[in-house]
Design a protein around this motif. Sequence first.
Motif, PDB file in Angstrom:
ATOM      1  N   ARG A 104     -61.771 -12.099 -18.174  1.00 16.15           N
ATOM      2  CA  ARG A 104     -61.819 -13.902 -18.026  1.00 16.15           C
ATOM      3  C   ARG A 104     -60.561 -14.531 -18.837  1.00 16.15           C
ATOM      4  NH1 ARG A 104     -67.194 -13.130 -20.943  1.00 16.15           N
ATOM      5  NH2 ARG A 104     -68.598 -12.517 -19.582  1.00 16.15           N
ATOM      6  N   ALA A 105     -59.822 -14.335 -19.557  1.00 10.51           N
ATOM      7  CA  ALA A 105     -58.698 -14.526 -20.573  1.00 10.51           C
ATOM      8  C   ALA A 105     -58.088 -14.906 -19.021  1.00 10.51           C
ATOM      9  CB  ALA A 105     -58.317 -13.815 -21.419  1.00 10.51           C
ATOM     10  N   ILE A 106     -57.597 -13.206 -18.815  1.00 10.22           N
ATOM     11  CA  ILE A 106     -56.227 -13.176 -17.580  1.00 10.22           C
ATOM     12  C   ILE A 106     -56.385 -14.306 -16.922  1.00 10.22           C
ATOM     13  CG2 ILE A 106     -55.431 -11.408 -15.938  1.00 10.22           C
ATOM     14  CD1 ILE A 106     -56.069  -9.183 -17.880  1.00 10.22           C
ATOM     15  N   LEU A 107     -57.869 -14.041 -16.031  1.00 10.01           N
ATOM     16  CA  LEU A 107     -58.285 -15.245 -14.712  1.00 10.01           C
ATOM     17  C   LEU A 107     -57.782 -16.333 -15.207  1.00 10.01           C
ATOM     18  CD1 LEU A 107     -60.641 -13.415 -12.754  1.00 10.01           C
ATOM     19  CD2 LEU A 107     -58.116 -12.610 -12.590  1.00 10.01           C
ATOM     20  N   SER A 108     -58.645 -16.628 -16.107  1.00 12.41           N
ATOM     21  CA  SER A 108     -58.505 -18.495 -16.156  1.00 12.41           C
ATOM     22  C   SER A 108     -57.028 -18.818 -16.647  1.00 12.41           C
ATOM     23  CB  SER A 108     -58.769 -18.431 -17.614  1.00 12.41           C
ATOM     24  OG  SER A 108     -58.943 -18.187 -18.943  1.00 12.41           O
ATOM     25  N   HIS A 109     -55.811 -17.585 -16.984  1.00 16.73           N
ATOM     26  CA  HIS A 109     -55.038 -18.292 -17.667  1.00 16.73           C
ATOM     27  C   HIS A 109     -53.951 -18.649 -15.795  1.00 16.73           C
ATOM     28  CE1 HIS A 109     -55.748 -18.171 -21.517  1.00 16.73           C
ATOM     29  NE2 HIS A 109     -55.054 -19.060 -21.510  1.00 16.73           N
ATOM     30  N   ALA A 110     -54.189 -17.635 -15.105  1.00 13.20           N
ATOM     31  CA  ALA A 110     -53.809 -16.805 -13.383  1.00 13.20           C
ATOM     32  C   ALA A 110     -53.539 -18.974 -12.667  1.00 13.20           C
ATOM     33  CB  ALA A 110     -54.196 -16.175 -12.764  1.00 13.20           C
ATOM     34  N   ARG A 111     -52.660 -19.163 -11.981  1.00 15.34           N
ATOM     35  CA  ARG A 111     -52.959 -19.922 -11.410  1.00 15.34           C
ATOM     36  C   ARG A 111     -53.611 -19.012  -9.221  1.00 15.34           C
ATOM     37  NH1 ARG A 111     -48.114 -24.427 -12.664  1.00 15.34           N
ATOM     38  NH2 ARG A 111     -48.548 -23.847 -14.930  1.00 15.34           N
ATOM     39  N   LEU A 112     -54.235 -19.303  -9.728  1.00 13.91           N
ATOM     40  CA  LEU A 112     -55.450 -19.022  -8.134  1.00 13.91           C
ATOM     41  C   LEU A 112     -56.182 -19.983  -7.136  1.00 13.91           C
ATOM     42  CD1 LEU A 112     -57.581 -16.428  -9.721  1.00 13.91           C
ATOM     43  CD2 LEU A 112     -55.360 -16.612  -8.535  1.00 13.91           C
ATOM     44  N   GLU A 113     -55.736 -20.208  -5.892  1.00 12.31           N
ATOM     45  CA  GLU A 113     -56.677 -20.870  -5.732  1.00 12.31           C
ATOM     46  C   GLU A 113     -57.719 -20.991  -5.743  1.00 12.31           C
ATOM     47  OE1 GLU A 113     -55.328 -19.752  -1.355  1.00 12.31           O
ATOM     48  OE2 GLU A 113     -53.394 -20.101  -1.837  1.00 12.31           O
ATOM     49  N   LYS A 114     -58.638 -21.248  -5.904  1.00 16.46           N
ATOM     50  CA  LYS A 114     -60.290 -21.915  -5.518  1.00 16.46           C
ATOM     51  C   LYS A 114     -61.167 -20.970  -4.767  1.00 16.46           C
ATOM     52  CE  LYS A 114     -60.284 -26.855  -7.119  1.00 16.46           C
ATOM     53  NZ  LYS A 114     -60.705 -27.677  -7.435  1.00 16.46           N
TER      54      LYS A 114
END
Length: 119
Positions: free
Chosen positions: A69-79
Motif C-alpha cells: 500500500r505504501a509503495i503504490l500510494s507514493h508511486a505516480r500512477l494513472e487511475k
Amino acid sequence: MQSLKTTQQFSYTYKKGMRTQRAFFAIYSLPLEGLPPFFGTPRTSLLGLSVSKKVGKAVQRNLLKRRVRAILSHARLEKQVIVFVARAGISSLSYAELKQQILACLKRKHPHKGALRRV
C-alpha cells in the motif's frame, strides 16, 4: 487509493485485466474507463491485495500488505484498478527490493492506457 471489496470486482479484474508477473508476485491492471456498474464510480485508483497463508503468518502478511500500500500510494500512477497477488517466498524480499520490482512492473505500459501489459 480505495480498495476493492467484492469477489465480483476481483474476478472481473482477473479475467479482463492485463497481467504482469515476477517470481514472487503478479499484478493485474485495468483502466477505470468502461468499468461495469458494480465498481461504482471511483474517484481514485482501486487496489486489491491477495495474500494467502502460504506467504507466512498473519504478522508477515500484514507487513507485506502495508508495504505494498505504501509503495503504490507514493508511486505516480494513472487511475486504474490494480490487484496485487503475492506468492510464497515474497517475505524474503527487503522493502527496497520489493519497491524496485513493483515499480519495474508498473513502468510497462499496456494497450488500454494503464500502467501494465500482459506478459
